[in-house]
Write a protein that holds these residues in place. Structure first.
Motif, PDB file in Angstrom:
ATOM      1  N   ASN A   1       0.907  -1.262   0.074  1.00 41.44           N
ATOM      2  CA  ASN A   1       0.215   0.037   0.053  1.00 41.44           C
ATOM      3  C   ASN A   1       0.885   1.219  -0.014  1.00 41.44           C
ATOM      4  O   ASN A   1       0.643   2.308  -0.555  1.00 41.44           O
ATOM      5  CB  ASN A   1      -0.960   0.021   1.265  1.00 41.44           C
ATOM      6  CG  ASN A   1      -2.106   0.938   0.949  1.00 41.44           C
ATOM      7  OD1 ASN A   1      -2.388   1.519  -0.241  1.00 41.44           O
ATOM      8  ND2 ASN A   1      -2.666   1.250   2.301  1.00 41.44           N
TER       9      ASN A   1
ATOM     10  N   GLN B   1       0.714   4.183  -2.780  1.00 37.97           N
ATOM     11  CA  GLN B   1       0.716   5.548  -2.260  1.00 37.97           C
ATOM     12  C   GLN B   1       1.922   6.489  -2.949  1.00 37.97           C
ATOM     13  O   GLN B   1       1.727   7.498  -3.685  1.00 37.97           O
ATOM     14  CB  GLN B   1       0.587   5.954  -0.607  1.00 37.97           C
ATOM     15  CG  GLN B   1      -0.518   5.144  -0.294  1.00 37.97           C
ATOM     16  CD  GLN B   1      -2.001   5.678  -0.986  1.00 37.97           C
ATOM     17  OE1 GLN B   1      -2.134   6.864  -1.316  1.00 37.97           O
ATOM     18  NE2 GLN B   1      -2.980   4.898  -0.822  1.00 37.97           N
TER      19      GLN B   1
ATOM     20  N   ARG C   1       1.340   6.936  -6.733  1.00 35.20           N
ATOM     21  CA  ARG C   1       0.214   7.910  -7.006  1.00 35.20           C
ATOM     22  C   ARG C   1       0.805   9.320  -6.807  1.00 35.20           C
ATOM     23  O   ARG C   1       0.619  10.198  -7.689  1.00 35.20           O
ATOM     24  CB  ARG C   1      -0.922   7.518  -5.990  1.00 35.20           C
ATOM     25  CG  ARG C   1      -2.174   8.286  -6.458  1.00 35.20           C
ATOM     26  CD  ARG C   1      -3.330   7.823  -5.798  1.00 35.20           C
ATOM     27  NE  ARG C   1      -4.551   8.481  -6.103  1.00 35.20           N
ATOM     28  CZ  ARG C   1      -5.266   9.440  -5.373  1.00 35.20           C
ATOM     29  NH1 ARG C   1      -4.867   9.578  -4.190  1.00 35.20           N
ATOM     30  NH2 ARG C   1      -6.249  10.080  -5.883  1.00 35.20           N
TER      31      ARG C   1
ATOM     32  N   SER D   1      -9.367  -0.786 -11.612  1.00 32.66           N
ATOM     33  CA  SER D   1      -9.364  -1.120  -9.884  1.00 32.66           C
ATOM     34  C   SER D   1      -8.538  -2.257  -9.618  1.00 32.66           C
ATOM     35  O   SER D   1      -8.360  -3.205 -10.649  1.00 32.66           O
ATOM     36  CB  SER D   1     -10.880  -1.226  -9.395  1.00 32.66           C
ATOM     37  OG  SER D   1     -11.456  -2.405  -9.988  1.00 32.66           O
TER      38      SER D   1
ATOM     39  N   ILE E   1      -8.417  -1.269  -4.199  1.00 30.10           N
ATOM     40  CA  ILE E   1      -8.022  -0.002  -4.653  1.00 30.10           C
ATOM     41  C   ILE E   1      -8.925   0.321  -5.785  1.00 30.10           C
ATOM     42  O   ILE E   1      -8.852  -0.289  -6.699  1.00 30.10           O
ATOM     43  CB  ILE E   1      -6.503   0.009  -5.136  1.00 30.10           C
ATOM     44  CG1 ILE E   1      -5.648  -0.377  -3.907  1.00 30.10           C
ATOM     45  CG2 ILE E   1      -6.230   1.560  -5.491  1.00 30.10           C
ATOM     46  CD1 ILE E   1      -4.172  -0.353  -4.638  1.00 30.10           C
TER      47      ILE E   1
ATOM     48  N   GLY F   1      -8.327   5.969  -6.708  1.00 27.80           N
ATOM     49  CA  GLY F   1      -7.042   5.872  -6.179  1.00 27.80           C
ATOM     50  C   GLY F   1      -7.372   5.496  -4.706  1.00 27.80           C
ATOM     51  O   GLY F   1      -6.233   5.559  -3.975  1.00 27.80           O
ATOM     52  N   ARG F   2      -8.532   5.415  -4.152  1.00 27.51           N
ATOM     53  CA  ARG F   2      -8.693   5.319  -2.837  1.00 27.51           C
ATOM     54  C   ARG F   2      -8.444   3.820  -2.385  1.00 27.51           C
ATOM     55  O   ARG F   2      -9.213   2.754  -3.203  1.00 27.51           O
ATOM     56  CB  ARG F   2     -10.095   5.514  -2.498  1.00 27.51           C
ATOM     57  CG  ARG F   2     -10.684   5.436  -1.105  1.00 27.51           C
ATOM     58  CD  ARG F   2     -12.054   5.686  -0.774  1.00 27.51           C
ATOM     59  NE  ARG F   2     -12.439   5.096   0.252  1.00 27.51           N
ATOM     60  CZ  ARG F   2     -13.759   4.114   0.338  1.00 27.51           C
ATOM     61  NH1 ARG F   2     -14.283   3.641  -0.888  1.00 27.51           N
ATOM     62  NH2 ARG F   2     -13.962   3.325   1.294  1.00 27.51           N
ATOM     63  N   SER F   3      -7.732   3.421  -1.464  1.00 29.08           N
ATOM     64  CA  SER F   3      -7.488   2.025  -1.001  1.00 29.08           C
ATOM     65  C   SER F   3      -7.976   1.942   0.319  1.00 29.08           C
ATOM     66  O   SER F   3      -8.171   3.034   1.243  1.00 29.08           O
ATOM     67  CB  SER F   3      -5.974   1.922  -0.847  1.00 29.08           C
ATOM     68  OG  SER F   3      -5.220   2.724  -0.058  1.00 29.08           O
TER      69      SER F   3
END
Length: 156
Positions: free
Chosen positions: A49, A53, A56, A112, A131, A135-137
């Motif tokens: 993760n 991040q 991103r 996703s 995810i 882009g939200r995990s």
């Protein structure tokens, strides 16, 4: 009558203590092994993760697409032909819905991603990372799927 002060322990006392320690250790070992598995899964999930991040953030900072790609146990963040960072997740099994994702310059993904982290094929201690395309995990509870049902295997 004279009493001599004790100057140590007897062999029988030592054997009794060793037997008690062995009994307690035999009860603690399975719990300790399970904790080690859980810690390996949590560490791998956190590392992955964090890599996502980072990828991103790089896409947003560079205003360019960045790829997060898998090659065996190694995940790499690349832009063009330049590798920015790599992480090897070797002590756990990682099953993913895609081997490569592209993170666009605005931070969104081309697809996703679902990643399942499992140690020693123990689905009860596995964890899923979801995810979405924005882009939200989010991490699901240990041993549970998206519906809250128990995981039964370490594959997607």
């Amino acid at each position: 009558m004279h009493y001599r002060a004790s100057r140590g322990i007897t062999l029988v006392e030592l054997l009794v203590v060793i037997a008690l320690v062995a009994i307690v250790a035999s009860f603690a070992a399975p719990s300790f092994t399970g904790s080690l598995r859980s810690n390996r899964v949590n560490a791998a999930l956190s590392e992955f993760n964090g890599l996502f991040q980072y990828a991103r953030t790089e896409a947003l900072t560079r205003a360019a697409s960045v790829e997060l790609a898998r090659n065996g146990d190694t995940w790499s963040v690349t832009t063009g032909s330049q590798t920015l960072r790599q992480v090897t997740l070797s002590r756990v099994t990682v099953a993913t819905s895609a081997a490569t994702i592209t993170i666009r310059a605005n931070g969104t993904l081309n697809t996703s991603l679902v990643a399942l982290f499992c140690a020693d094929d123990q689905a009860a201690r596995a964890q899923k990372l979801l995810i979405d395309r924005t882009g939200r995990s989010r991490t699901l509870a240990q041993g549970k799927d998206e519906d809250g049902k128990a995981l039964t295997q370490c594959t997607l």
